[in-house]
Design a protein around this motif. Structure first.
Motif, short mmCIF file in Angstrom:
data_model
loop_
_atom_site.label_atom_id
_atom_site.label_comp_id
_atom_site.label_asym_id
_atom_site.label_seq_id
_atom_site.Cartn_x
_atom_site.Cartn_y
_atom_site.Cartn_z
N SER A 1 10.64 3.56 73.34
CA SER A 1 9.61 4.57 73.05
C SER A 1 8.76 4.89 74.27
N LEU A 2 8.65 3.95 75.19
CA LEU A 2 7.89 4.17 76.43
C LEU A 2 8.75 4.78 77.53
N GLY A 3 10.03 4.98 77.25
CA GLY A 3 10.93 5.58 78.23
C GLY A 3 11.28 4.65 79.39
N LEU A 4 11.31 3.35 79.12
CA LEU A 4 11.53 2.37 80.18
C LEU A 4 12.93 1.75 80.18
N ASP A 5 13.80 2.24 79.33
CA ASP A 5 15.13 1.62 79.21
C ASP A 5 15.87 1.52 80.55
N SER A 6 15.73 2.52 81.41
CA SER A 6 16.45 2.49 82.69
C SER A 6 15.79 1.53 83.70
N SER A 7 14.60 1.03 83.38
CA SER A 7 13.88 0.14 84.30
C SER A 7 13.86 -1.31 83.84
N VAL A 8 14.37 -1.58 82.65
CA VAL A 8 14.29 -2.92 82.07
C VAL A 8 15.68 -3.47 81.84
N GLU A 9 15.88 -4.69 82.27
CA GLU A 9 17.14 -5.39 82.02
C GLU A 9 16.82 -6.59 81.12
N TRP A 10 17.43 -6.61 79.94
CA TRP A 10 17.18 -7.69 78.99
C TRP A 10 18.14 -8.84 79.31
#
Length: 138
Positions: A13-22
């Protein structure tokens, strides 16, 4: 943990998927720390956090809330890590940004952290206990 789904949804929702690696769970803490560049201790209450000391022993500089005497005893603010006032999220974020934005600062603090945390090593603590017992035995 149990918050994984909610955290992933918040990330999206914050648009951070491309910046976060789980990364998921691991039993190899030293390897995980070796891959990191900064450790954040965001707890609002701690006694004597071993995770903080493990990160420092791995040469990873830390940003943490100055939430308990133990944290302040471990991290030497401005020398081997950065402390933020307890509960002050903006200040913790500032400390984190300072570390992530300055490779030289990270490397210097990480090197100092690796050395400074040795004052809590088993050998050093045993030496201090023995010195105390010698003093009391006089």
């Amino acid at each position: 943990g149990e918050d994984e789904t909610a955290l992933k949804n918040q990330c999206t929702s914050l648009g951070l998927d491309s910046s976060v690696e789980w990364m998921g769970r691991t039993d190899d803490v030293p390897a995980a720390l070796a891959e990191g560049s900064v450790f954040v201790q965001s707890s609002r209450g701690e006694g004597f956090p071993l995770a903080l000391m493990e990160a420092m022993a791995s040469g990873v500089p830390c940003a943490a809330f100055d939430c308990a005497p133990g944290v302040r005893e471990i991290v030497r603010d401005g020398e081997d890590g950065l402390l933020a006032p307890p509960g002050d999220l903006d200040s913790l974020a500032d400390r984190l940004l300072r570390l992530t934005g300055d490779r030289e600062l990270r490397d210097t603090m990480g090197d100092r952290a690796r050395v400074n945390v040795q004052r809590f090593s088993e050998a050093h603590v045993l030496e201090r206990w023995e010195a105390l017992f010698r003093l009391l035995d006089r």
